[in-house]
Design a protein around this motif. Structure first.
Motif, PDB file in Angstrom:
ATOM      1  N   MET A 118      -2.803   1.046   2.502  1.00  0.00           N
ATOM      2  CA  MET A 118      -3.136   0.460   0.953  1.00  0.00           C
ATOM      3  C   MET A 118      -1.852   0.055   0.504  1.00  0.00           C
ATOM      4  SD  MET A 118      -4.702   2.456  -2.078  1.00  0.00           S
ATOM      5  CE  MET A 118      -4.965   1.584  -3.649  1.00  0.00           C
ATOM      6  N   GLY A 119      -0.695   0.690   0.862  1.00  0.00           N
ATOM      7  CA  GLY A 119       0.551   0.502   0.319  1.00  0.00           C
ATOM      8  C   GLY A 119       0.957  -0.871   1.044  1.00  0.00           C
ATOM      9  N   GLY A 120       0.584  -1.166   2.295  1.00  0.00           N
ATOM     10  CA  GLY A 120       1.218  -2.396   2.747  1.00  0.00           C
ATOM     11  C   GLY A 120       0.592  -3.607   2.289  1.00  0.00           C
ATOM     12  N   LEU A 121      -1.016  -3.520   1.944  1.00  0.00           N
ATOM     13  CA  LEU A 121      -1.703  -4.492   1.291  1.00  0.00           C
ATOM     14  C   LEU A 121      -0.922  -4.851  -0.103  1.00  0.00           C
ATOM     15  CD1 LEU A 121      -3.822  -6.492   0.952  1.00  0.00           C
ATOM     16  CD2 LEU A 121      -5.577  -4.818   0.549  1.00  0.00           C
ATOM     17  N   VAL A 122      -0.899  -3.808  -0.904  1.00  0.00           N
ATOM     18  CA  VAL A 122      -0.133  -3.848  -2.159  1.00  0.00           C
ATOM     19  C   VAL A 122       1.210  -4.898  -2.031  1.00  0.00           C
ATOM     20  CG1 VAL A 122       0.841  -2.644  -4.194  1.00  0.00           C
ATOM     21  CG2 VAL A 122      -1.499  -1.914  -3.354  1.00  0.00           C
ATOM     22  N   GLU A 123       1.903  -4.287  -1.303  1.00  0.00           N
ATOM     23  CA  GLU A 123       3.353  -5.032  -0.914  1.00  0.00           C
ATOM     24  C   GLU A 123       2.964  -6.299  -0.697  1.00  0.00           C
ATOM     25  OE1 GLU A 123       6.854  -3.362   1.545  1.00  0.00           O
ATOM     26  OE2 GLU A 123       5.406  -1.800   1.871  1.00  0.00           O
ATOM     27  N   LYS A 124       2.330  -6.742   0.043  1.00  0.00           N
ATOM     28  CA  LYS A 124       1.784  -8.225   0.265  1.00  0.00           C
ATOM     29  C   LYS A 124       1.400  -9.077  -0.644  1.00  0.00           C
ATOM     30  CE  LYS A 124      -0.965 -11.187   3.277  1.00  0.00           C
ATOM     31  NZ  LYS A 124      -2.110 -11.051   4.191  1.00  0.00           N
ATOM     32  N   VAL A 173      -1.698  12.313  -2.327  1.00  0.00           N
ATOM     33  CA  VAL A 173      -2.413  10.984  -1.931  1.00  0.00           C
ATOM     34  C   VAL A 173      -3.398  10.433  -3.069  1.00  0.00           C
ATOM     35  CG1 VAL A 173      -4.062  10.176  -0.235  1.00  0.00           C
ATOM     36  CG2 VAL A 173      -2.269  11.560   0.509  1.00  0.00           C
ATOM     37  N   ILE A 174      -4.082  11.393  -3.485  1.00  0.00           N
ATOM     38  CA  ILE A 174      -5.060  10.822  -4.696  1.00  0.00           C
ATOM     39  C   ILE A 174      -4.217  10.197  -5.720  1.00  0.00           C
ATOM     40  CG2 ILE A 174      -6.552  11.762  -6.552  1.00  0.00           C
ATOM     41  CD1 ILE A 174      -7.468  13.850  -4.886  1.00  0.00           C
ATOM     42  N   ARG A 175      -3.232  10.775  -6.351  1.00  0.00           N
ATOM     43  CA  ARG A 175      -2.431  10.144  -7.302  1.00  0.00           C
ATOM     44  C   ARG A 175      -1.689   8.862  -6.855  1.00  0.00           C
ATOM     45  NH1 ARG A 175      -4.441  10.659 -11.692  1.00  0.00           N
ATOM     46  NH2 ARG A 175      -2.220   9.516 -12.485  1.00  0.00           N
ATOM     47  N   ALA A 176      -1.131   8.987  -5.476  1.00  0.00           N
ATOM     48  CA  ALA A 176      -0.496   7.776  -5.072  1.00  0.00           C
ATOM     49  C   ALA A 176      -1.427   6.652  -4.663  1.00  0.00           C
ATOM     50  CB  ALA A 176       0.184   8.328  -3.682  1.00  0.00           C
ATOM     51  N   ALA A 177      -2.458   7.010  -4.464  1.00  0.00           N
ATOM     52  CA  ALA A 177      -3.641   5.773  -4.249  1.00  0.00           C
ATOM     53  C   ALA A 177      -3.804   5.141  -5.718  1.00  0.00           C
ATOM     54  CB  ALA A 177      -4.746   6.148  -3.613  1.00  0.00           C
ATOM     55  N   SER A 178      -3.919   5.976  -6.631  1.00  0.00           N
ATOM     56  CA  SER A 178      -4.037   5.641  -7.981  1.00  0.00           C
ATOM     57  C   SER A 178      -2.910   4.805  -8.640  1.00  0.00           C
ATOM     58  CB  SER A 178      -4.235   6.642  -8.928  1.00  0.00           C
ATOM     59  OG  SER A 178      -3.977   6.244 -10.251  1.00  0.00           O
ATOM     60  N   ASP A 179      -1.715   4.912  -8.258  1.00  0.00           N
ATOM     61  CA  ASP A 179      -0.443   4.093  -8.680  1.00  0.00           C
ATOM     62  C   ASP A 179      -0.405   2.882  -7.836  1.00  0.00           C
ATOM     63  OD1 ASP A 179       1.733   5.230 -10.753  1.00  0.00           O
ATOM     64  OD2 ASP A 179       1.024   6.867  -9.782  1.00  0.00           O
ATOM     65  N   LEU A 180      -0.915   3.041  -6.509  1.00  0.00           N
ATOM     66  CA  LEU A 180      -0.858   2.006  -5.667  1.00  0.00           C
ATOM     67  C   LEU A 180      -1.901   0.776  -6.398  1.00  0.00           C
ATOM     68  CD1 LEU A 180      -0.390   3.216  -2.136  1.00  0.00           C
ATOM     69  CD2 LEU A 180       1.110   1.591  -3.158  1.00  0.00           C
ATOM     70  N   GLU A 181      -3.019   1.351  -6.626  1.00  0.00           N
ATOM     71  CA  GLU A 181      -4.309   0.457  -7.248  1.00  0.00           C
ATOM     72  C   GLU A 181      -3.602  -0.291  -8.637  1.00  0.00           C
ATOM     73  OE1 GLU A 181      -7.112  -0.664  -9.915  1.00  0.00           O
ATOM     74  OE2 GLU A 181      -5.927   0.940 -10.392  1.00  0.00           O
ATOM     75  N   ARG A 182      -2.647   0.424  -9.337  1.00  0.00           N
ATOM     76  CA  ARG A 182      -2.159  -0.201 -10.709  1.00  0.00           C
ATOM     77  C   ARG A 182      -1.104  -1.159 -10.336  1.00  0.00           C
ATOM     78  NH1 ARG A 182      -2.020   5.200 -14.520  1.00  0.00           N
ATOM     79  NH2 ARG A 182      -3.971   5.851 -14.213  1.00  0.00           N
ATOM     80  N   ILE A 183      -0.593  -0.957  -9.032  1.00  0.00           N
ATOM     81  CA  ILE A 183       0.474  -1.911  -8.810  1.00  0.00           C
ATOM     82  C   ILE A 183      -0.272  -3.186  -8.313  1.00  0.00           C
ATOM     83  CG2 ILE A 183       2.217  -2.677  -6.936  1.00  0.00           C
ATOM     84  CD1 ILE A 183       2.953   0.175  -6.867  1.00  0.00           C
ATOM     85  N   GLY A 184      -1.329  -3.002  -7.664  1.00  0.00           N
ATOM     86  CA  GLY A 184      -2.107  -4.085  -7.246  1.00  0.00           C
ATOM     87  C   GLY A 184      -2.693  -4.975  -8.452  1.00  0.00           C
ATOM     88  N   ASP A 185      -3.000  -4.305  -9.692  1.00  0.00           N
ATOM     89  CA  ASP A 185      -3.428  -4.571 -10.763  1.00  0.00           C
ATOM     90  C   ASP A 185      -2.370  -5.611 -11.529  1.00  0.00           C
ATOM     91  OD1 ASP A 185      -5.928  -3.862 -10.618  1.00  0.00           O
ATOM     92  OD2 ASP A 185      -5.653  -2.203 -12.239  1.00  0.00           O
ATOM     93  N   GLU A 186      -1.042  -4.894 -11.514  1.00  0.00           N
ATOM     94  CA  GLU A 186      -0.140  -5.798 -11.972  1.00  0.00           C
ATOM     95  C   GLU A 186       0.283  -7.130 -11.285  1.00  0.00           C
ATOM     96  OE1 GLU A 186       1.339  -5.182 -14.794  1.00  0.00           O
ATOM     97  OE2 GLU A 186       0.429  -3.034 -14.954  1.00  0.00           O
TER      98      GLU A 186
END
Length: 247
Positions: free
Chosen positions: A30-36, A94-107
């Motif tokens: 998920m982090g890799g996709l968000v970075e992209k 992991v739960i909280r990190a996934a939430s922050d990654l989702e918000r990064i995706g929103d940004e």
């Protein structure tokens, strides 16, 4: 207890070990996709590529789906295994990190939408230098935060706290510069407002990367090193009032 002295491979159940490793693997994916997403959203702006901007917006759904999948996996682990000590910290992190990654995706999606507006209006390249500089900084922060999570590297995680302060200063400097441009030329107000939203989204990405780093410190060092904002996040639903993790 330090997680480095509580090795998951010592579990009697190999299946439990595999489930914990899969949580980390899926989070890294998920982090890799968000970075992209960040990279392509900024590239769309700098290169004037409206098709790429639309693709970033469309791909935000894939990021959301990955968060839902990780949440479901974490819930199943909690229900079936009832983990304790470092295992429990890992699942919660992991739960909280996934939430922050989702918000990064929103940004990243916000950046792409504003980039699309600027491209359509053909309003030049003012402010792009600042966008390029800050975007490179926050992308590095996200990458380092994910690396620190994968390696349980608290030194790298703690370094990101200072990186976030630098991003905040770069953001304030860029905003002052853009405000000056608006006062000098009223015609520039609309495009500069779009650039300000882009810079704001980048600054928030830095905040979320800093959150990821805080989870690593909590995960490795335990309750005695639990970040203050972590406590607030567990009391409040994501996105709800008082969810200070999103700043």
């Amino acid at each position: 207890m330090d997680i480095t002295s509580d090795i998951h491979s010592r579990h009697i159940s190999r299946q439990f070990n595999q489930e914990l490793e899969e949580l980390k693997t899926h989070l890294m994916a998920m982090g890799g996709l968000v970075e992209k997403q960040i990279q392509e959203a900024v590239a769309a702006l700098l290169e004037g590529d409206s098709a790429l901007a639309r693709r970033v917006v469309e791909n935000d759904r894939a990021v959301n789906d990955m968060q839902i999948k990780i949440d479901e996996e974490c819930t199943q682990v909690l229900a079936r295994r009832q983990p304790a000590a470092s295992d429990l910290r890992l699942v919660l992190a992991v739960i909280r990190a996934a939430s922050d990654l989702e918000r990064i995706g929103d940004e990243a999606s916000k950046i792409a939408r504003n980039a699309g507006d600027l491209i359509a209006a053909d309003n030049g390249t003012r402010g792009f230098v600042e966008v390029r500089m800050i975007s490179e900084h926050v992308r590095r922060m996200v990458r380092d935060a994910l690396t620190s999570f994968a390696r349980f590297d608290t030194e790298l995680a703690l370094k990101l706290v200072h990186e976030d302060e630098e991003v905040d200063e770069e953001y304030r400097t860029a905003m002052r510069s853009l405000m000056t441009f608006m006062m000098e030329d009223a015609r520039s107000i609309s495009p500069i407002l779009s650039l300000m939203w882009i810079l704001r989204a980048l600054e928030r990405i830095g905040d979320h990367a800093n959150n990821l780093a805080e989870y690593v410190v909590y995960l490795v060092k335990g309750a005695g090193h639990r970040p203050r904002r972590w406590l607030a996040s567990l009391r409040c639903p994501a996105g709800g009032p008082g969810d200070t993790l999103s700043r």
